[in-house]
Design a protein around this motif. Structure first.
Motif, short mmCIF file in Angstrom:
data_model
loop_
_atom_site.label_atom_id
_atom_site.label_comp_id
_atom_site.label_asym_id
_atom_site.label_seq_id
_atom_site.Cartn_x
_atom_site.Cartn_y
_atom_site.Cartn_z
N ALA A 183 0.83 -1.21 0.00
CA ALA A 183 0.00 0.00 0.00
C ALA A 183 0.86 1.26 0.00
CB ALA A 183 -0.93 -0.01 1.21
N ALA A 184 1.99 1.19 0.69
CA ALA A 184 2.88 2.35 0.76
C ALA A 184 3.74 2.49 -0.48
CB ALA A 184 3.78 2.22 2.00
N GLU A 185 4.17 1.35 -1.05
CA GLU A 185 5.14 1.41 -2.14
C GLU A 185 4.52 1.28 -3.53
OE1 GLU A 185 8.04 -1.60 -1.32
OE2 GLU A 185 8.72 -0.63 0.53
N ARG A 186 3.52 0.41 -3.69
CA ARG A 186 2.91 0.17 -5.00
C ARG A 186 1.42 -0.09 -4.86
NH1 ARG A 186 5.93 -0.94 -9.57
NH2 ARG A 186 3.87 -0.58 -10.55
N PRO A 187 0.65 0.93 -4.54
CA PRO A 187 -0.79 0.72 -4.39
C PRO A 187 -1.46 0.23 -5.67
CG PRO A 187 -0.26 3.06 -4.40
CD PRO A 187 1.04 2.32 -4.27
N ASP A 188 -0.88 0.57 -6.83
CA ASP A 188 -1.45 0.11 -8.10
C ASP A 188 -1.37 -1.41 -8.22
OD1 ASP A 188 1.38 0.49 -8.17
OD2 ASP A 188 1.35 0.38 -10.36
N LEU A 189 -0.24 -1.99 -7.77
CA LEU A 189 -0.10 -3.44 -7.83
C LEU A 189 -0.95 -4.12 -6.76
CD1 LEU A 189 3.71 -3.90 -8.58
CD2 LEU A 189 1.77 -3.78 -10.17
N LEU A 190 -1.07 -3.48 -5.61
CA LEU A 190 -1.94 -4.02 -4.56
C LEU A 190 -3.37 -4.09 -5.06
CD1 LEU A 190 -2.43 -4.99 -1.67
CD2 LEU A 190 -2.60 -2.59 -0.98
N GLN A 191 -3.80 -3.10 -5.81
CA GLN A 191 -5.15 -3.10 -6.34
C GLN A 191 -5.39 -4.33 -7.22
OE1 GLN A 191 -6.12 0.30 -8.74
NE2 GLN A 191 -8.33 -0.11 -8.69
N ARG A 192 -4.40 -4.74 -7.99
CA ARG A 192 -4.56 -5.91 -8.86
C ARG A 192 -4.75 -7.19 -8.06
NH1 ARG A 192 -3.50 -5.45 -14.23
NH2 ARG A 192 -4.96 -7.20 -14.22
N LEU A 193 -4.18 -7.24 -6.86
CA LEU A 193 -4.32 -8.44 -6.03
C LEU A 193 -5.72 -8.58 -5.45
CD1 LEU A 193 -0.90 -8.62 -4.14
CD2 LEU A 193 -1.57 -9.70 -6.30
N HIS A 194 -6.53 -7.53 -5.55
CA HIS A 194 -7.92 -7.61 -5.13
C HIS A 194 -8.83 -8.11 -6.25
CE1 HIS A 194 -6.51 -5.19 -1.74
NE2 HIS A 194 -7.65 -5.44 -1.14
N GLU A 195 -8.26 -8.30 -7.44
CA GLU A 195 -9.03 -8.81 -8.56
C GLU A 195 -8.92 -10.34 -8.61
OE1 GLU A 195 -7.34 -6.84 -11.91
OE2 GLU A 195 -7.85 -4.83 -11.19
N HIS A 196 -9.76 -10.97 -9.43
CA HIS A 196 -9.76 -12.42 -9.50
C HIS A 196 -8.48 -12.96 -10.15
CE1 HIS A 196 -13.58 -13.43 -7.86
NE2 HIS A 196 -14.27 -12.77 -8.74
N PHE A 197 -7.91 -13.97 -9.51
CA PHE A 197 -6.90 -14.82 -10.10
C PHE A 197 -7.51 -16.22 -10.20
CE2 PHE A 197 -4.37 -11.31 -8.83
CZ PHE A 197 -3.19 -11.34 -9.55
N TYR A 198 -7.07 -16.99 -11.18
CA TYR A 198 -7.63 -18.33 -11.33
C TYR A 198 -6.69 -19.36 -10.69
CZ TYR A 198 -11.32 -16.61 -14.30
OH TYR A 198 -12.43 -15.96 -14.76
N PHE A 199 -7.27 -20.21 -9.85
CA PHE A 199 -6.54 -21.25 -9.14
C PHE A 199 -6.88 -22.61 -9.73
CE2 PHE A 199 -6.13 -17.77 -6.39
CZ PHE A 199 -5.31 -18.06 -5.30
N ASP A 200 -5.87 -23.45 -9.87
CA ASP A 200 -6.06 -24.84 -10.29
C ASP A 200 -6.74 -25.61 -9.16
OD1 ASP A 200 -5.85 -27.43 -11.27
OD2 ASP A 200 -3.75 -27.23 -11.85
N ALA A 201 -7.80 -26.34 -9.46
CA ALA A 201 -8.47 -27.15 -8.44
C ALA A 201 -7.68 -28.40 -8.10
CB ALA A 201 -9.87 -27.54 -8.91
N ARG A 202 -6.64 -28.71 -8.86
CA ARG A 202 -5.75 -29.85 -8.59
C ARG A 202 -6.54 -31.14 -8.43
NH1 ARG A 202 -0.54 -28.46 -9.67
NH2 ARG A 202 0.32 -29.80 -8.06
N LYS A 203 -7.47 -31.36 -9.37
CA LYS A 203 -8.27 -32.59 -9.43
C LYS A 203 -9.20 -32.74 -8.23
CE LYS A 203 -4.90 -35.13 -12.23
NZ LYS A 203 -4.11 -36.39 -12.36
N GLU A 204 -9.52 -31.64 -7.55
CA GLU A 204 -10.41 -31.69 -6.40
C GLU A 204 -11.73 -30.95 -6.66
OE1 GLU A 204 -7.01 -32.15 -2.90
OE2 GLU A 204 -8.19 -30.31 -3.02
N GLN A 205 -12.07 -30.77 -7.94
CA GLN A 205 -13.32 -30.11 -8.25
C GLN A 205 -14.49 -31.09 -8.12
OE1 GLN A 205 -10.93 -30.77 -10.43
NE2 GLN A 205 -11.74 -31.54 -12.37
N GLY A 206 -15.69 -30.54 -7.95
CA GLY A 206 -16.89 -31.36 -7.86
C GLY A 206 -17.35 -31.83 -9.23
#
Length: 351
Positions: A183-206
């Protein structure tokens, strides 16, 4: 999200200097505590209690319940990290240690399944697996270095039974302290971490579900900020054509996020000793482990027990985090054959 986020003022936003100067997160068992544990263990054994069926009434505690309540409060509202020391491990067999760990955990919260096999008392033990080549493998099944990550429960607990020949230190970093620095050094990059990233379910999906799912790394719910992060799952989700490619700024945000985890001001390393029990709030603490060299003999190999606990005191969590809780409940009801010989690992012939 606010483009100029304010720093989080919370005890869980600690730095290394904080952990070394404020040692309230280290809890030492005294002689009375150990005597109480021994009495509870004797009671559990006398009534034939075993994991996972053992409830807290099978492991009766008196004065120690107040200390465990304070542990829970520290995890939920305090620093988010507790290390319990002083259990004389040499006094107990691995089976007895497992009963103690489970019994204490049942007084703190509800244990949930950690994988599709329905394991609720997991084993951190080198099975020779490599998560980089096996989509179903997990880092705790290898002796490789574990990158910083969070687990899919309110709290992860580890009990050290045996240490490695060399290495295997536990490392922690406050995700809130990382947040404040970004927040102090790169608030623009912190903002991106509040957006969706896609995670692999690693074969544990329903059944019928996609093998990946979206979730932000940082999420705000009310006045609290929650973190969920497993970089390996983000990277491996890129193998699916349906998943959007990570853009340049997303990669920069991930790189800074990971660099700050390694920052000497924020990363704290500790050597867990036999009998130590470490508990971490996954929403505010990231954890990792250094690589290790192990003994050849199986009865000397590094061995930790693991609990995933959900705490009633934790309260609501972001909706995207509840996906894993649904699977944990299902796996608990329909356990499969374990991926390791539990009798061998726990020394079922010990007395």
């Amino acid at each position: 999200m606010d483009r100029h986020p304010q720093p989080i003022n919370h005890p869980a936003a600690w730095t290394v200097d904080t952990l070394t100067s404020d040692r309230r997160w280290v809890v030492r068992l005294n002689d009375n505590d150990i005597a109480e544990i021994d009495e509870a263990l004797a009671h559990a054994k006398a009534c034939g209690a075993s994991v996972p069926g053992m409830v807290k009434e099978d492991f009766p505690l008196d004065g120690l319940t107040a200390k465990l309540h304070a542990v829970v409060q520290e995890l939920v509202s305090g620093m988010g990290i507790v290390l319990i020391k002083g259990l004389p491990m040499a006094r107990y067999s691995k089976l007895e240690a497992g009963l103690i760990f489970w019994g204490l955990g049942r007084h703190m919260g509800n244990a949930i399944a950690q994988n599709a096999y329905g394991d609720v008392l997991g084993h951190v033990f080198d099975l020779g697996k490599d998560p980089s080549t096996d989509a179903s493998a997990r880092g705790y099944q290898s002796a490789l270095k574990l990158p910083f990550h969070t687990d899919a429960a309110d709290v992860v607990g580890l009990m050290c039974l045996r240490t490695a020949k060399q290495g295997g230190a536990s490392s922690v970093a406050s995700s809130l302290a990382v947040y404040n620095t970004m927040a102090a050094e790169r608030p623009d990059l912190l903002q991106r971490l509040h957006e969706h990233f896609y995670f692999d379910a690693r074969k544990e999906q329903g059944e019928g579900e996609a093998p990946f799912y979206p979730t932000p790394i940082y999420q705000r719910l009310g006045e609290k900020v929650y973190c969920r992060y497993v970089r390996r799952f983000i990277d491996s989700a890129q193998r699916f054509d349906e998943v959007p490619r990570l853009d340049v700024q997303q990669l920069q945000a991930l790189e800074l996020f990971e660099a700050l985890q390694q920052d000497k001001r924020l990363r704290y390393d500790m050597e867990l000793e036999p009998g130590d029990m470490q508990f971490l709030n996954n929403y505010v603490v990231l954890h990792s482990r250094t690589a290790y060299e192990d003994h050849v003999e199986i009865d000397r190999k590094r061995h930790l027990l693991r609990l995933w606990l959900n705490l009633p005191e934790q309260g609501p969590v972001p909706a995207s985090f509840e996906r894993r809780a649904r699977f944990s409940e299902l796996w608990s009801r329909t356990p499969r054959a374990p991926i390791y010989d539990i009798a061998q690992l726990m020394g079922a012939t010990e007395h």
